[in-house]
Design an enzyme around this catalytic site. Sequence first.
Site, short mmCIF file in Angstrom:
data_model
loop_
_atom_site.label_atom_id
_atom_site.label_comp_id
_atom_site.label_asym_id
_atom_site.label_seq_id
_atom_site.Cartn_x
_atom_site.Cartn_y
_atom_site.Cartn_z
N LYS A 191 0.84 -1.19 0.00
CA LYS A 191 0.00 0.00 0.00
C LYS A 191 0.88 1.25 0.00
CE LYS A 191 -3.72 2.40 2.40
NZ LYS A 191 -4.77 2.37 3.43
N GLU A 197 10.56 -5.07 4.00
CA GLU A 197 10.59 -6.49 3.62
C GLU A 197 10.18 -6.65 2.15
OE1 GLU A 197 8.90 -5.18 6.23
OE2 GLU A 197 8.85 -6.55 7.94
N GLY A 250 -4.91 -1.82 4.76
CA GLY A 250 -4.13 -2.97 4.31
C GLY A 250 -4.81 -4.29 4.63
N ARG A 251 -5.31 -4.45 5.89
CA ARG A 251 -5.91 -5.73 6.27
C ARG A 251 -7.32 -5.90 5.75
NH1 ARG A 251 -4.64 -2.47 10.29
NH2 ARG A 251 -6.30 -1.46 11.53
N GLU A 336 -4.83 -6.58 14.72
CA GLU A 336 -4.29 -5.28 14.29
C GLU A 336 -5.41 -4.23 14.29
OE1 GLU A 336 -2.34 -4.22 10.21
OE2 GLU A 336 -0.70 -4.82 11.55
N HIS A 367 -5.04 -33.16 17.79
CA HIS A 367 -3.88 -33.94 18.22
C HIS A 367 -2.77 -33.03 18.71
CE1 HIS A 367 -5.75 -37.48 16.33
NE2 HIS A 367 -6.18 -36.60 15.44
N LYS A 481 9.45 -0.97 14.12
CA LYS A 481 10.06 -0.64 12.82
C LYS A 481 11.11 0.46 13.02
CE LYS A 481 6.04 -1.54 9.81
NZ LYS A 481 5.04 -0.88 8.92
O1 F6P Z 1 1.80 -4.36 9.90
C1 F6P Z 1 1.78 -3.02 9.57
C2 F6P Z 1 1.32 -2.87 8.14
O2 F6P Z 1 1.24 -1.51 7.83
C3 F6P Z 1 -0.02 -3.55 7.86
O3 F6P Z 1 -1.11 -2.83 8.31
C4 F6P Z 1 0.06 -3.71 6.37
O4 F6P Z 1 -0.89 -4.64 5.88
C5 F6P Z 1 1.51 -4.19 6.21
O5 F6P Z 1 2.23 -3.48 7.23
C6 F6P Z 1 2.11 -3.96 4.85
O6 F6P Z 1 2.05 -2.59 4.53
P1 F6P Z 1 2.21 -2.17 2.97
O7 F6P Z 1 1.05 -2.82 2.24
O8 F6P Z 1 2.15 -0.69 2.96
O9 F6P Z 1 3.52 -2.72 2.49
#
Ligand code: F6P
Length: 508
Positions: A191, A197, A250-251, A336, A367, A481
């Site tokens: 987003k 990452e 995002g979620r 979240e 199990h 972060k």
């Molecule tokens: O975990 C924090 C967060 O901002 C989430 O809300 C989001 O889904 C994820 O990191 C990835 O963010 P982006 O889509 O901006 O890379």
Amino acid sequence: MNDPVSAAWENLRALPQPTLAELFEAPARVEQLSDRIEWQDGGITFDWSKTHLDEAVLSGFEALADACDFAGRRAALLSGERINNTEGRAAEHTAQRGVGRDASVEEAEALHARMRMLVEAIHAGALGEVRHLIHVGIGGSALGPALAVDALARDLALVDVHVVSNIDGCALEAAFKACDPATTMVAVASKTFTTIETMTNAASALKWLGEGGVSDPFGRVVALTASPDKAVEWGVDESRVLPFPETVGGRYSLWSSIGFPVALAVGWDEFSQMLAGAQLVDEHFRDTDGRANLCLRAAFADQYYTRLRGCQTRAVFAYDERFALFPSYLQQLEMESNGKLVKADGTPVDGPTAPITWGGVGTDAQHAVFQLLHQGTNLVPVDFIASIAPGDDLDPAHHAILLTNCFAQGAALMAGGNMSADGKDPARAFPGDRPSATILCDDLDAATLGALIAFHEHRTFANAVLMEINPFDQFGVELGKKMAKDIEAGDAQFDASTTALLQAAGLG
Ligand code: F6P
């Protein structure tokens, strides 16, 4: 001053707490607490009869919902008001499936048209032979696509999709091993288009393409983002940038261009079916009040266990391999969204907020963790999710045993008993009166997946309303972060433990 919210909670706290056995003495309990949401060729049964909801509790929570202006908050959500007050923005995931502010629905339709064109162009060979997609993203930019591809693309995968989220290179290397650079595209899903990452994984994927003989690696990249300018600046051709609105969290973003790998894997019609299933639940949520609103009723039960019975976790078990990733998806959606300490107005919350969502897949979980659920000291409300129609073509015994065990576990949690011959061995005693809800799908198809995810989005929102919190921000992810960046910059003083660990790893 005894405001209506406090008064509603006081009333709820004063209610008697009958056992499930006592509640089941009432006739027609199942008819009163098991309902369906259905459509032309499918549906879902939501059986909440094995929870401790009863008339007094339901009425008490309906009074709380009124005191929290549930109807007003719902209207604000669905009309695109800036309900995410701490970030000054709306939360418009429902507009992605046609329910919401007209302008936002129209924008979503236009963006979906662009997404569809690219998906169908790729399927038609316009970008050469494409057999694999490596989708890099994390959190909401990965969990939804991973769940939907795993659930829907088992039989018919038009393109083989690998969702990679972790920065651990092992994750990306596993995808490389399964893909041929010559026939692989890369989706960069972020987003913000800044998440370290994802951007690191994207750079390594581009390098892999180049080293694999692809002359123009960027030509194989699609960007899925609410920051299209950053994607173009990073090097993605504008024609392959699929934007989505800043007002889609995002979620909550599977319905937007973040769902690109789903449409690529199963086709646009299936993706549209998923949107349609979600829209059905949106309409139920929008048009139904009180206990008849099944998303709100689920939140009543959630609040009952968290705030009135001291439950600190809730468990979700998918008794269907196709839904194995659903508990992980719900962890981000629920924790979240509602893992908060303060109300939307900045004042401290009145009690516990989100429980810890955990779970797994059945029958495996029987199990591993069901010992604690049956005989442990923790009361854990359990959700079972299953499908009447099997997802396999093997001997029907497989699915019969799966479903039998699912239903038996809920029955045993409630009934309890003693497994010893004389019925007196304490080690073989089962207290029972342990609640569960069962979500029984007619089948696990695209519409059902969409409906079930939307049900949980609205359940999460309803919980937030009853706790008066804002479910749409996530400042809690920022401190870690920042500290990681400070470590990388080398200009921060840390506690002795962290300093020693960094030095041991040659990072300090
Ligand atoms: O975990 C924090 C967060 O901002 C989430 O809300 C989001 O889904 C994820 O990191 C990835 O963010 P982006 O889509 O901006 O890379």
